[in-house]
Every structure is written in structure tokens, then in C-alpha cells.
Design a protein around this motif. Structure first.
Motif, PDB file in Angstrom:
ATOM      1  N   SER A  31      42.478  34.470  46.616  1.00 52.77           N
ATOM      2  CA  SER A  31      42.585  33.010  46.557  1.00 52.77           C
ATOM      3  C   SER A  31      41.923  32.474  45.289  1.00 52.77           C
ATOM      4  O   SER A  31      42.473  31.607  44.599  1.00 52.77           O
ATOM      5  N   MET A  32      40.754  33.009  44.972  1.00 53.09           N
ATOM      6  CA  MET A  32      40.025  32.606  43.770  1.00 53.09           C
ATOM      7  C   MET A  32      40.850  32.909  42.518  1.00 53.09           C
ATOM      8  O   MET A  32      40.948  32.074  41.622  1.00 53.09           O
ATOM      9  N   LEU A  33      41.449  34.085  42.479  1.00 49.87           N
ATOM     10  CA  LEU A  33      42.264  34.478  41.332  1.00 49.87           C
ATOM     11  C   LEU A  33      43.426  33.511  41.139  1.00 49.87           C
ATOM     12  O   LEU A  33      43.698  33.068  40.022  1.00 49.87           O
ATOM     13  N   LYS A  34      44.111  33.161  42.218  1.00 54.57           N
ATOM     14  CA  LYS A  34      45.234  32.225  42.134  1.00 54.57           C
ATOM     15  C   LYS A  34      44.794  30.864  41.619  1.00 54.57           C
ATOM     16  O   LYS A  34      45.452  30.262  40.764  1.00 54.57           O
ATOM     17  N   LEU A  35      43.679  30.367  42.131  1.00 52.97           N
ATOM     18  CA  LEU A  35      43.182  29.060  41.706  1.00 52.97           C
ATOM     19  C   LEU A  35      42.745  29.065  40.252  1.00 52.97           C
ATOM     20  O   LEU A  35      43.014  28.118  39.506  1.00 52.97           O
ATOM     21  N   VAL A  36      42.087  30.135  39.822  1.00 50.61           N
ATOM     22  CA  VAL A  36      41.647  30.244  38.427  1.00 50.61           C
ATOM     23  C   VAL A  36      42.859  30.292  37.502  1.00 50.61           C
ATOM     24  O   VAL A  36      42.913  29.583  36.492  1.00 50.61           O
ATOM     25  N   ARG A  37      43.848  31.091  37.846  1.00 54.86           N
ATOM     26  CA  ARG A  37      45.054  31.185  37.017  1.00 54.86           C
ATOM     27  C   ARG A  37      45.804  29.856  36.963  1.00 54.86           C
ATOM     28  O   ARG A  37      46.317  29.479  35.913  1.00 54.86           O
ATOM     29  N   ALA A  76      44.602  27.040  36.979  1.00 54.03           N
ATOM     30  CA  ALA A  76      43.850  26.131  36.107  1.00 54.03           C
ATOM     31  C   ALA A  76      43.950  26.565  34.644  1.00 54.03           C
ATOM     32  O   ALA A  76      43.342  25.948  33.762  1.00 54.03           O
ATOM     33  N   GLY A  77      44.692  27.632  34.381  1.00 56.67           N
ATOM     34  CA  GLY A  77      44.861  28.108  33.007  1.00 56.67           C
ATOM     35  C   GLY A  77      43.701  28.949  32.514  1.00 56.67           C
ATOM     36  O   GLY A  77      43.566  29.174  31.318  1.00 56.67           O
ATOM     37  N   ALA A  78      42.877  29.423  33.420  1.00 57.19           N
ATOM     38  CA  ALA A  78      41.731  30.241  33.044  1.00 57.19           C
ATOM     39  C   ALA A  78      41.988  31.696  33.426  1.00 57.19           C
ATOM     40  O   ALA A  78      43.012  32.017  34.028  1.00 57.19           O
ATOM     41  N   GLU A  79      41.044  32.563  33.063  1.00 56.05           N
ATOM     42  CA  GLU A  79      41.174  33.988  33.371  1.00 56.05           C
ATOM     43  C   GLU A  79      39.975  34.447  34.183  1.00 56.05           C
ATOM     44  O   GLU A  79      38.853  33.991  33.971  1.00 56.05           O
ATOM     45  N   LEU A  80      40.227  35.390  35.097  1.00 55.99           N
ATOM     46  CA  LEU A  80      39.181  35.956  35.936  1.00 55.99           C
ATOM     47  C   LEU A  80      39.137  37.456  35.717  1.00 55.99           C
ATOM     48  O   LEU A  80      40.170  38.133  35.774  1.00 55.99           O
ATOM     49  N   PHE A  81      37.942  37.963  35.447  1.00 55.72           N
ATOM     50  CA  PHE A  81      37.725  39.390  35.251  1.00 55.72           C
ATOM     51  C   PHE A  81      36.613  39.849  36.184  1.00 55.72           C
ATOM     52  O   PHE A  81      35.726  39.066  36.532  1.00 55.72           O
ATOM     53  N   LEU A  82      36.636  41.121  36.552  1.00 61.03           N
ATOM     54  CA  LEU A  82      35.604  41.713  37.391  1.00 61.03           C
ATOM     55  C   LEU A  82      35.019  42.910  36.656  1.00 61.03           C
ATOM     56  O   LEU A  82      35.723  43.604  35.926  1.00 61.03           O
ATOM     57  N   CYS A  83      33.722  43.161  36.863  1.00 60.74           N
ATOM     58  CA  CYS A  83      33.124  44.344  36.258  1.00 60.74           C
ATOM     59  C   CYS A  83      32.073  44.946  37.178  1.00 60.74           C
ATOM     60  O   CYS A  83      31.645  44.316  38.147  1.00 60.74           O
ATOM     61  N   SER A  84      31.682  46.162  36.837  1.00 62.12           N
ATOM     62  CA  SER A  84      30.591  46.876  37.498  1.00 62.12           C
ATOM     63  C   SER A  84      30.797  47.022  39.004  1.00 62.12           C
ATOM     64  O   SER A  84      29.867  46.833  39.787  1.00 62.12           O
ATOM     65  N   LEU A  85      32.010  47.360  39.410  1.00 56.19           N
ATOM     66  CA  LEU A  85      32.289  47.561  40.829  1.00 56.19           C
ATOM     67  C   LEU A  85      31.486  48.750  41.338  1.00 56.19           C
ATOM     68  O   LEU A  85      31.538  49.829  40.750  1.00 56.19           O
ATOM     69  N   THR A  86      30.739  48.526  42.414  1.00 54.96           N
ATOM     70  CA  THR A  86      29.977  49.619  43.021  1.00 54.96           C
ATOM     71  C   THR A  86      30.948  50.582  43.698  1.00 54.96           C
ATOM     72  O   THR A  86      32.129  50.289  43.857  1.00 54.96           O
ATOM     73  N   GLU A  87      30.440  51.715  44.136  1.00 57.08           N
ATOM     74  CA  GLU A  87      31.306  52.729  44.735  1.00 57.08           C
ATOM     75  C   GLU A  87      32.061  52.185  45.943  1.00 57.08           C
ATOM     76  O   GLU A  87      33.268  52.380  46.068  1.00 57.08           O
ATOM     77  N   GLN A  88      31.372  51.477  46.842  1.00 55.87           N
ATOM     78  CA  GLN A  88      32.031  50.948  48.040  1.00 55.87           C
ATOM     79  C   GLN A  88      33.084  49.914  47.679  1.00 55.87           C
ATOM     80  O   GLN A  88      34.181  49.929  48.217  1.00 55.87           O
ATOM     81  N   VAL A  89      32.771  49.033  46.748  1.00 55.00           N
ATOM     82  CA  VAL A  89      33.729  48.009  46.328  1.00 55.00           C
ATOM     83  C   VAL A  89      34.933  48.668  45.671  1.00 55.00           C
ATOM     84  O   VAL A  89      36.080  48.314  45.946  1.00 55.00           O
ATOM     85  N   ASN A  90      34.692  49.646  44.848  1.00 55.06           N
ATOM     86  CA  ASN A  90      35.777  50.349  44.175  1.00 55.06           C
ATOM     87  C   ASN A  90      36.689  51.054  45.180  1.00 55.06           C
ATOM     88  O   ASN A  90      37.917  51.030  45.039  1.00 55.06           O
ATOM     89  N   ILE A  91      36.105  51.650  46.208  1.00 57.59           N
ATOM     90  CA  ILE A  91      36.906  52.299  47.258  1.00 57.59           C
ATOM     91  C   ILE A  91      37.805  51.273  47.942  1.00 57.59           C
ATOM     92  O   ILE A  91      39.000  51.506  48.146  1.00 57.59           O
ATOM     93  N   MET A  92      37.244  50.114  48.304  1.00 59.37           N
ATOM     94  CA  MET A  92      38.038  49.059  48.953  1.00 59.37           C
ATOM     95  C   MET A  92      39.160  48.577  48.036  1.00 59.37           C
ATOM     96  O   MET A  92      40.283  48.362  48.489  1.00 59.37           O
TER      97      MET A  92
END
Length: 115
Positions: free
Chosen positions: A57-63, A65-81
Motif C-alpha cells: 500500500s505504501m509503495l502504491k501511494l508513494v508512486r 505521488a511521483g516519488a520512489e521507495l527503496f528498501l535496504c538492509s533486509l534482515t534474514e527473516q525479512v529477506n525470507i518473507m
């Protein structure tokens, strides 16, 4: 016009309640002029399906609005999900802030924030 970067760093468990708080913060950031948002997951220990829905939902709203969303440093559990749910194909992710800086940032004014 120069890009304005805002970095948000949630911590702990990212569930329905905390991810909605994060979503509201990111939307406020974009509404206040940032056109690049980096969410740093290095301190997130767990993420559930409700949080994944809030991130989409956040990604859709950011896009929208003409902005960009990036993610970094995903922990092991987050990366698995992300891999299990194929969210790694939806979001632009980087191994670290350094990798983000090298590949994307360029001349962007940085303003850090903690959630």
C-alpha cells in the motif's frame, strides 16, 4: 530540481500496527516534499503478512505521488518473507545503505529519521 531523500529506520517487530504507523510516516514524508524514501530494515527482527500488505500500500501511494521507495538492509527473516511472497520482485532492495548510495543516491540531500 534536486532530489530530496528521507531515510526511515523502523525497528523490532513490523506487524499490522507498526507497519501502518510506518506507512503514515512515509506518506507524510512524501507529502512534505521528499521524492526518494529509503526504508532501512537493519533493526527489524520480524515482519508478518499484515506488514507486507502495508508495504505494498505504501509503495502504491508513494508512486502515485511521483516519488520512489527503496528498501535496504533486509534482515534474514525479512529477506525470507520477501522471497517466499515474491515481494523481492516488487520492491527495489539493496543489501546496505552503502549499496543504495553507490547505485541510486547521487546528489541527494539526506535527512534521517527513526521510527
Amino acid at each position: 530540481m534536486s532530489s530530496i531523500l528521507k531515510i526511515v529506520q523502523p525497528s523490532g517487530i513490523l506487524d499490522g500496527v507498526s507497519s501502518n504507523k510506518l506507512r503514515r510516516e512515509v506518506i507524510d514524508i512524501v507529502e512534505n516534499g521528499a521524492n526518494i524514501v529509503l526504508v532501512d530494515f537493519q533493526d527489524v527482527t520480524f515482519i508478518n503478512s499484515a506488514a507486507l500488505g502495508a508495504l505494498v500500500s505504501m509503495l502504491k501511494l508513494v508512486r502515485s505521488a511521483g516519488a520512489e521507495l527503496f528498501l535496504c538492509s533486509l534482515t534474514e527473516q525479512v529477506n525470507i518473507m520477501f522471497n517466499l511472497t515474491k515481494m523481492n520482485r516488487v520492491f527495489k532492495t539493496f543489501a546496505s545503505r552503502d549499496e543504495f548510495e553507490q547505485k541510486v543516491r547521487g546528489e541527494v540531500r539526506s535527512q534521517d529519521s527513526a521510527v
